[in-house]
Structure formats: structure tokens, C-alpha cells
Design an enzyme around this catalytic site. Structure first.
Site, PDB file in Angstrom:
ATOM      1  N   ASP A 289      10.075  -7.271  -3.222  1.00 35.17           N
ATOM      2  CA  ASP A 289       8.839  -7.589  -2.499  1.00 35.17           C
ATOM      3  C   ASP A 289       8.543  -9.073  -2.684  1.00 35.17           C
ATOM      4  OD1 ASP A 289       5.926  -7.655  -1.754  1.00 35.17           O
ATOM      5  OD2 ASP A 289       6.153  -5.483  -1.736  1.00 35.17           O
TER       6      ASP A 289
ATOM      7  N   ILE B 281     -18.016  -3.548  16.029  1.00 41.37           N
ATOM      8  CA  ILE B 281     -16.904  -2.614  16.245  1.00 41.37           C
ATOM      9  C   ILE B 281     -16.025  -3.164  17.348  1.00 41.37           C
ATOM     10  CG2 ILE B 281     -16.294  -0.273  17.017  1.00 41.37           C
ATOM     11  CD1 ILE B 281     -18.831   0.756  15.696  1.00 41.37           C
TER      12      ILE B 281
ATOM     13  N   GLY C 228      -2.925  -4.853  23.141  1.00 44.35           N
ATOM     14  CA  GLY C 228      -1.830  -4.273  22.349  1.00 44.35           C
ATOM     15  C   GLY C 228      -2.282  -3.104  21.489  1.00 44.35           C
TER      16      GLY C 228
ATOM     17  N   TYR D 197       4.573  -5.760  17.674  1.00 47.26           N
ATOM     18  CA  TYR D 197       4.821  -4.958  16.465  1.00 47.26           C
ATOM     19  C   TYR D 197       5.585  -3.682  16.821  1.00 47.26           C
ATOM     20  CZ  TYR D 197       3.668  -1.779  12.570  1.00 47.26           C
ATOM     21  OH  TYR D 197       3.726  -0.871  11.544  1.00 47.26           O
TER      22      TYR D 197
ATOM     23  N   ASP E 292      12.016 -12.915  -1.108  1.00 43.19           N
ATOM     24  CA  ASP E 292      11.692 -12.810   0.309  1.00 43.19           C
ATOM     25  C   ASP E 292      12.936 -12.347   1.062  1.00 43.19           C
ATOM     26  OD1 ASP E 292      11.088 -13.184   3.001  1.00 43.19           O
ATOM     27  OD2 ASP E 292       9.739 -14.855   2.548  1.00 43.19           O
TER      28      ASP E 292
ATOM     29  N   ILE F  83     -10.882   1.003   8.380  1.00 41.50           N
ATOM     30  CA  ILE F  83     -11.798   1.390   7.285  1.00 41.50           C
ATOM     31  C   ILE F  83     -12.080   0.190   6.376  1.00 41.50           C
ATOM     32  CG2 ILE F  83     -12.095   2.931   5.294  1.00 41.50           C
ATOM     33  CD1 ILE F  83     -10.401   4.997   6.774  1.00 41.50           C
TER      34      ILE F  83
ATOM     35  N   PHE G 298       0.830  -1.217   0.000  1.00 41.74           N
ATOM     36  CA  PHE G 298       0.000   0.000   0.000  1.00 41.74           C
ATOM     37  C   PHE G 298       0.865   1.267   0.000  1.00 41.74           C
ATOM     38  CE2 PHE G 298      -1.929   2.861   3.383  1.00 41.74           C
ATOM     39  CZ  PHE G 298      -2.601   3.669   2.481  1.00 41.74           C
TER      40      PHE G 298
END
Ligand code: NAD
Length: 323
Positions: free
Chosen positions: A35, A206, A285, A150, A60, A190, A15
Site C-alpha cells: 500500500d 445534498i 457520471g 472509474y 506505490d 455517509i 477501508f
């Protein structure tokens, strides 16, 4: 002015990476994307591929080999954007983040050291701040206490980059992005809400209590900020520097749901909240409140064109094919 001509973009089919590639090609650079297409798509690069200045190498980066390492020769900058960006995955499967983020960053730095690449731009994240007590949070906030694996491995990557810059003279520009949104995004709130509402237009689950409030930046602003920060960094002499990249406001998850419902044209959608922690987070997290202090990059002459609300609306319209 472009100070660099030959660049590598790891994760360039993803993205954020693919939007960056489009802009670099537009600026006249020769771009090599590396990629493994784990979440990226060649289709994201279809416009840039027509330029004749884009080379795509499907490899990779977890597995060191001469083939992809050779791509680092005679390059001016590496934009290191390859990663697994799913914060949620890092809670249930921390090994993925160790491999995809920390090991890959180490492999990239080693390739740069061996091939004498002088500069890395690293896609870091607001999650390195954890539950910051100071909001908006500036770059020099401390202590840095991430609450997800992360965030922890991204912070470890930052430290590795700082050390490589001291030891081996590889200059490092670390960019801590807020939530970046826009066309081609495949993850995040989103994308998740649109997918759920397409499946069931009457009800929306949600995650969390809906009061989570964060800052969102449109990808067009994020790419502009990235190249602006790089120009400033290249002009300066610091071995390593850190910038927050985000917008100046924030928006709640509930408000995001309202915008999506309105843009799809639905009415009377029932919101079903699913708090995953005692204090109403979307998952363990998940940082509940995030707003970056962007005074530092604003001081260099950049500011976002869209605020969080407008960025969310534009993204929803882009993902629905309305723009
Ligand atoms: P993305 O998943 O769309 O892009 C990541 C790209 O890296 C993909 O194309 C994927 O195929 C590639 N990749 C993953 N592992 C690889 C490997 N081992 N070898 C080669 N390629 C590999 O995600 P994105 O949202 O575009 O994120 C890009 C970068 O920006 C990531 O480093 C992410 O952590 C960071 N970031 C993103 C956001 C955001 O809101 N999108 C916010 C902060 C930081």
C-alpha cells in the site's frame, strides 16, 4: 476450509482491504499488504499487526520495482484492492483513474505472471453496469456501458484479468461490489453528510435531487462474501468468474440523510438539494439507480446479514463512535 495460506492484499491499509486483512489473519493466513498509504492508514491494521503474520510493504504499485515485485514470490492468491475509488474524481481528472486503477492492475498482473501467482481476486464495482436498464442487474447484463471513467477503467481491468487468465492461466475472481460501508470508511455519502452536519448542524447540502436510490452492504458482509466466493471459486475449475456482491434492497439519499440526522440527535435540519445534472444526479457520471441481482452468490449459500437500511444505521453509529 482455507485453500490458501500465503496471500498479498494490495490496498490492504484501506477501508475494505484492512477489514479483509483482519479476516484473513483470523483465518490463519500469512498476509503481505502492499500500500502506498495515499488513502490507507497503518492504524487500520493495528490489531492484525499484533498477530506476527502480517507484513506491510509501503510501495506505490504505479512504479514497477524489484522490491515490491519480490513480495509476489511463493504466494497463493493476490487480492487486488488498491485503487482510487472516488468516482467523482474520475470525472474531473480521468488521468488519475487510468494511472491508479488500470496501470496499477496491469503492473499487478505482470508481477503475478513473472512470479507464477496462480489466482487474483479483483475488487470491481457495480459502476461497470452504467445506467442499467434491468434492475436488479445480474452479472450477465449487457451491454456494459459505464458512465464514469472509474467504471470504464474497472471494466478494462476486468477484461485484462480475463485475458491474462486465458493466456497465462492466472485464475481470476472478479467481484462487483455495491456501495460498501462501515467503520474506517473515508469516502462516500455517509462520511460526507456526517462531516457536513458537524460543520453546520442546521443545514445539509445534498448533491443531486435526493431521489438517487442505491444498494448498500456493510463491510462485514462484504468480507464474508469475498472469502465465501473465493472458497467456491477455488473448489471449481473455471478460469475466471464474476459475482455481484451487495444487499437485496436499496435506499435513497434522502432516507440516508434522515437516518444520520436522527442518529446525531438533530432536529429541523434544512436539506438543500444541489442537482449537478438536468436529471438530478449528484455529479456527472453518478449512477442514479443501482441494485445488483445477487442470486448467483446466494445460490452458492451466502446471503447478507444486514439490508441497506440496517447497514447504513450501523455504519452511522460506528462512525459516530456509538458502536
Ligand atoms: P480505500 O481508498 O480505502 O482503499 C484503497 C487503498 O489502496 C488505500 O489504502 C490506498 O492507500 C491504496 N492505494 C491506492 N493507490 C495505490 C497505489 N498506487 N499503490 C499502492 N497502494 C495504493 O478504498 P476502498 O473503499 O477500501 O476500496 C477498496 C477497493 O474496493 C478499490 O479497488 C475500490 O475500487 C473497490 N470498491 C470499493 C467500493 C466501496 O464502496 N468502498 C465499492 C466497489 C468497489
Amino acid at each position: 476450509m482455507t485453500h490458501y495460506e500465503n496471500v498479498v492484499v494490495t490496498g490492504g491499509a484501506g477501508f475494505l482491504g484492512s477489514h479483509l486483512v483482519d479476516k484473513l489473519i483470523f483465518r490463519g493466513c500469512n498476509v503481505t499488504v502492499i500500500d502506498n498509504l495515499s488513502s490507507g492508514k497503518i492504524d487500520n491494521l493495528r490489531v492484525s499487526l499484533t498477530s506476527g503474520r502480517l507484513r506491510v510493504v509501503i510501495q506505490d504499485l504505479k512504479n514497477v520495482n524489484d522490491e515490491w515485485m519480490a513480495e509476489f514470490k511463493n504466494k497463493d492468491v493476490v487480492f487486488h484492492f488498491a485503487a482510487n475509488p472516488e468516482v467523482r474524481v474520475s470525472v474531473t481528472d480521468p488521468q488519475i483513474h487510468f494511472e491508479e486503477n488500470l496501470r496499477v492492475t496491469f503492473n499487478v498482473l505482470e508481477a503475478m505472471r513473472k512470479c507464477d501467482v496462480p489466482l487474483i481476486v479483483f475488487a470491481s464495482t457495480s459502476t461497470v453496469y452504467g445506467d442499467a436498464k434491468k434492475i436488479p442487474t445480474p452479472e450477465d447484463y449487457h451491454p456494459l456501458e459505464p458512465i464514469s471513467v472509474y467504471g470504464a477503467v474497472k471494466l478494462a481491468c476486468e477484461v485484462l484479468i480475463q485475458t491474462y487468465s486465458k493466456l497465462y492461466g492466472i485464475r481470476g475472481l472478479i467481484l462487483r461490489y455495491a456501495n460498501i460501508i462501515g467503520a474506517r470508511s473515508t469516502h462516500g455519502v455517509i462520511v460526507d453528510f456526517i462531516r457536513k452536519l458537524r460543520h453546520n448542524p442546521k443545514e445539509l447540502e445534498i448533491l443531486g435531487d435526493g431521489t438517487q436510490r442505491k444498494s448498500y452492504l456493510h463491510v462485514s458482509d462484504a468480507v464474508d462474501a469475498t472469502l465465501h466466493a473465493l472458497d467456491v471459486f477455488v473448489e471449481g475449475s473455471l478460469p475466471c468468474d464474476v459475482y455481484n456482491i451487495g444487499s437485496e434492497d436499496w435506499i435513497s439519499v434522502r432516507e440516508i440523510a434522515d437516518i444520520i440526522v436522527e442518529e446525531i440527535g438533530l432536529e429541523n435540519v434544512k436539506y438543500v438539494y444541489k442537482p449537478m445534472t438536468a436529471d438530478g444526479r449528484g455529479w456527472p457520471g453518478d449512477v442514479k439507480f443501482m441494485l445488483l441481482d445477487i442470486s448467483k452468490i446466494k445460490g452458492t449459500g451466502w446471503k447478507p446479514r444486514l439490508n441497506s437500511r440496517d447497514a447504513v444505521r450501523k455504519t452511522v453509529r460506528e462512525l459516530l463512535g456509538k458502536e
